[in-house]
Write a protein that holds these residues in place. Structure first.
Motif, PDB file in Angstrom:
ATOM      1  N   GLU A  23       0.834  -1.202   0.000  1.00 11.73           N
ATOM      2  CA  GLU A  23       0.000   0.000   0.000  1.00 11.73           C
ATOM      3  C   GLU A  23       0.868   1.251   0.000  1.00 11.73           C
ATOM      4  N   LEU A  24       1.895   1.260   0.836  1.00 13.32           N
ATOM      5  CA  LEU A  24       2.803   2.406   0.875  1.00 13.32           C
ATOM      6  C   LEU A  24       3.543   2.563  -0.450  1.00 13.32           C
ATOM      7  N   GLN A  25       3.907   1.439  -1.036  1.00 13.55           N
ATOM      8  CA  GLN A  25       4.608   1.470  -2.316  1.00 13.55           C
ATOM      9  C   GLN A  25       3.698   2.060  -3.394  1.00 13.55           C
ATOM     10  N   ALA A  26       2.430   1.710  -3.343  1.00 11.56           N
ATOM     11  CA  ALA A  26       1.471   2.235  -4.326  1.00 11.56           C
ATOM     12  C   ALA A  26       1.288   3.744  -4.170  1.00 11.56           C
ATOM     13  N   GLN A  27       1.589   4.268  -2.967  1.00  5.34           N
ATOM     14  CA  GLN A  27       1.512   5.707  -2.715  1.00  5.34           C
ATOM     15  C   GLN A  27       2.775   6.439  -3.185  1.00  5.34           C
ATOM     16  N   GLY A  28       3.712   5.679  -3.732  1.00  2.00           N
ATOM     17  CA  GLY A  28       4.933   6.283  -4.247  1.00  2.00           C
ATOM     18  C   GLY A  28       6.120   6.211  -3.317  1.00  2.00           C
ATOM     19  N   LYS A  29       5.979   5.544  -2.173  1.00  3.24           N
ATOM     20  CA  LYS A  29       7.091   5.425  -1.237  1.00  3.24           C
ATOM     21  C   LYS A  29       8.071   4.349  -1.721  1.00  3.24           C
ATOM     22  N   LYS A  30       9.340   4.568  -1.482  1.00  2.05           N
ATOM     23  CA  LYS A  30      10.347   3.566  -1.826  1.00  2.05           C
ATOM     24  C   LYS A  30      10.465   2.590  -0.665  1.00  2.05           C
ATOM     25  N   VAL A  31       9.697   1.526  -0.736  1.00  2.00           N
ATOM     26  CA  VAL A  31       9.654   0.539   0.337  1.00  2.00           C
ATOM     27  C   VAL A  31      10.691  -0.540   0.072  1.00  2.00           C
ATOM     28  N   LEU A  32      11.416  -0.898   1.122  1.00  2.00           N
ATOM     29  CA  LEU A  32      12.419  -1.960   1.031  1.00  2.00           C
ATOM     30  C   LEU A  32      11.853  -3.205   1.698  1.00  2.00           C
ATOM     31  N   HIS A  33      11.692  -4.257   0.906  1.00  2.00           N
ATOM     32  CA  HIS A  33      11.019  -5.469   1.366  1.00  2.00           C
ATOM     33  C   HIS A  33      12.025  -6.458   1.952  1.00  2.00           C
ATOM     34  N   LEU A  34      12.003  -6.530   3.283  1.00  2.00           N
ATOM     35  CA  LEU A  34      12.792  -7.535   3.990  1.00  2.00           C
ATOM     36  C   LEU A  34      11.869  -8.358   4.891  1.00  2.00           C
ATOM     37  N   GLU A  35      10.614  -8.466   4.474  1.00  2.00           N
ATOM     38  CA  GLU A  35       9.636  -9.207   5.251  1.00  2.00           C
ATOM     39  C   GLU A  35       9.425 -10.621   4.730  1.00  2.00           C
ATOM     40  N   VAL A  36       9.339 -10.796   3.420  1.00  2.00           N
ATOM     41  CA  VAL A  36       9.009 -12.111   2.876  1.00  2.00           C
ATOM     42  C   VAL A  36      10.261 -12.849   2.408  1.00  2.00           C
ATOM     43  N   GLY A  37      10.186 -14.176   2.468  1.00  2.00           N
ATOM     44  CA  GLY A  37      11.299 -15.007   2.007  1.00  2.00           C
ATOM     45  C   GLY A  37      11.151 -15.340   0.542  1.00  2.00           C
ATOM     46  N   GLN A  38      11.265 -14.316  -0.284  1.00  2.00           N
ATOM     47  CA  GLN A  38      11.100 -14.496  -1.728  1.00  2.00           C
ATOM     48  C   GLN A  38      12.376 -14.084  -2.448  1.00  2.00           C
ATOM     49  N   PRO A  39      13.055 -15.025  -3.115  1.00  2.00           N
ATOM     50  CA  PRO A  39      14.297 -14.679  -3.811  1.00  2.00           C
ATOM     51  C   PRO A  39      14.102 -13.556  -4.812  1.00  2.00           C
ATOM     52  N   GLU A  40      15.040 -12.630  -4.807  1.00  2.00           N
ATOM     53  CA  GLU A  40      14.981 -11.475  -5.715  1.00  2.00           C
ATOM     54  C   GLU A  40      15.070 -11.909  -7.170  1.00  2.00           C
ATOM     55  N   SER A  41      15.830 -12.941  -7.431  1.00  2.00           N
ATOM     56  CA  SER A  41      16.243 -13.275  -8.786  1.00  2.00           C
ATOM     57  C   SER A  41      15.145 -13.889  -9.647  1.00  2.00           C
ATOM     58  N   GLY A  42      14.174 -14.534  -9.047  1.00  2.00           N
ATOM     59  CA  GLY A  42      13.187 -15.252  -9.841  1.00  2.00           C
ATOM     60  C   GLY A  42      13.756 -16.548 -10.379  1.00  2.00           C
ATOM     61  N   ALA A  43      12.946 -17.273 -11.130  1.00  2.00           N
ATOM     62  CA  ALA A  43      13.359 -18.580 -11.638  1.00  2.00           C
ATOM     63  C   ALA A  43      14.542 -18.448 -12.594  1.00  2.00           C
TER      64      ALA A  43
END
Length: 413
Positions: A23-43
């Motif tokens: 939600e904050l990101q959609a408002q234009g904030k530069k949010v840094l995601h360190l909450e979820v265990g999701q690899p940055e790189s993708g498959a």
């Protein structure tokens, strides 16, 4: 109206954090995601390309066997033989089940192996969906405190077994444990895992070994419970090491005694895991793919060191209160009693950090036993999202920290 069972299940709080961060990101904030265990790189590219190619042949995209593509199960069997030194008899293809992510594996395992009212042991600091799914299925929880090394070993399990026997309480029917652990990153040594397997067998406890973070370790190679027990049930996933989060693909290696039950449940609950994902995953063990995935692990290693080194500058934090982070991509921190005050614990801290500095961490109340206060003392930092994301996030956290500690001290006085 929702069922009473569903209404009693806690939310998966990291997803609540992610929702607010988005939600904050959609408002234009530069949010840094360190909450979820999701690899940055993708498959890996080889996997993604295989999926694109498969889409051009619609006949390939029909149903598979309930247990999944035989060719994929054969590759998984060979992986266990090569990586862990197992024999083909220890990991036959007919005991490998391709699942709809590890989450589908949890549901199949818990439903297929436990009845409502059974007691299943979990670690006091652990993946919240164990607790939530078991509760939804009517199982009872035997929550076992982790030790000073942030681990649950045979020693802790034996103490709980003895306590229950002395108190005349119902026996434990199962244990689910991840190593490396989410959230702590702590990993059992091979001898600790062997002792746990032996104890579970001697006490007729089904050991469900969650090995989803295997392949992401730092200095110590992981062991699988299959090395020590043919009665253990193994759950793994393509989401972490293989960077296929969102493809909804995992696997189980199950004891022969539950084959028919798991087969029937898979047929009825899921039919089969996504065929497209299964087809693409065939490329996961190609040489070029492994080279790519090992580069991912090196990025995690760099991010891990960056966080640990930065945390040394937080003088109020006790190094003993930071979990060892032997594997996976999480750092788990206990603020300590001296650094919290009523209303000013890790939950409030993570909320303010997100709202004021746009850094998303996950508070410990997602992972801790609700019967204790530790959930408001601990928090998890995921470093799956990339080195630069981690670097900037830790700089923002360091800037935020003095203001936060001033609030804590004011609340204490």
């Amino acid at each position: 109206m929702a069922s009473r069972r569903a209404s009693s299940v806690e939310s998966f709080k990291v997803m609540d954090v992610l929702q607010r961060a988005n939600e904050l990101q959609a408002q234009g904030k530069k949010v840094l995601h360190l909450e979820v265990g999701q690899p940055e790189s993708g498959a890996p590219p080889s996997v993604a390309n295989a999926a694109v190619e498969a889409l051009t042949e619609p006949r390939v995209m029909g149903y598979t066997d309930a247990f999944g593509l035989l060719a994929l199960r054969e590759k998984i069997s060979k992986y266990y033989q090569k990586h862990y030194g197992l024999s083909p008899d220890q990991v036959p293809t007919d005991r490998i089940v391709i699942t709809t992510g590890s989450s589908g594996g949890f549901l199949l395992a818990f439903t297929g192996c436990f009845d409502a009212g059974d007691y299943v042991a979990i670690a006091s600091s652990g993946y919240p969906c164990y607790r939530n799914i078991l509760s939804a299925l009517g199982c009872n929880l035997a929550t076992i405190p982790i030790n000073e090394e942030f681990k649950l070993t045979a020693s802790e399990l034996q103490s709980e077994i003895a306590r229950r026997k002395e108190a005349g309480e119902a026996p434990i029917k199962g244990l689910i444990l991840s190593s490396p652990s989410n959230p702590t990153g702590a990993m059992l040594h091979p001898d600790e895992l062997q002792s746990l397997c032996r104890l579970c067998e001697s006490e007729n406890i089904l050991f469900i070994s969650d090995e989803i973070y295997h392949g992401i370790t730092y200095g110590q190679k992981e062991a699988t419970a299959l090395e020590y027990s043919s009665k253990a049930l193994i759950i793994n996933s393509f989401s972490k090491y293989y960077s296929m989060s969102g493809w909804r693909l995992g696997w189980m290696v199950i004891p022969e005694t539950v084959l028919d039950a798991i087969n029937s449940l898979q047929q009825n609950m899921f039919i089969n895991a996504p065929t497209l994902s299964q087809t693409a995953a065939m490329k996961c063990w190609d040489d070029d793919t492994i080279v790519e995935l090992e580069k991912h692990v090196e990025k995690y290693r760099t991010s891990r060191e960056l966080i640990l080194n930065q945390l040394k500058n937080f003088t109020e934090l006790n190094a003993k209160n930071i979990a060892p982070a032997d594997g996976g991509f999480y750092i788990y921190v206990d603020l300590g009693e001296e650094n919290v005050a009523p209303g000013y614990g890790s939950v409030k801290m993570c909320e303010e950090l997100l709202e004021t500095h746009y850094v998303a961490f996950t508070p410990g109340n997602d992972f801790e036993d609700p019967a204790t206060s530790l959930g408001d003392r601990r928090f998890r930092i995921s470093y799956a999202g990339g080195i630069e994301t981690v670097r900037e996030a830790m700089e923002r956290f360091y800037t935020f920290w003095p203001t936060w500690m001033a609030q804590v001290k004011a609340a204490k006085s």
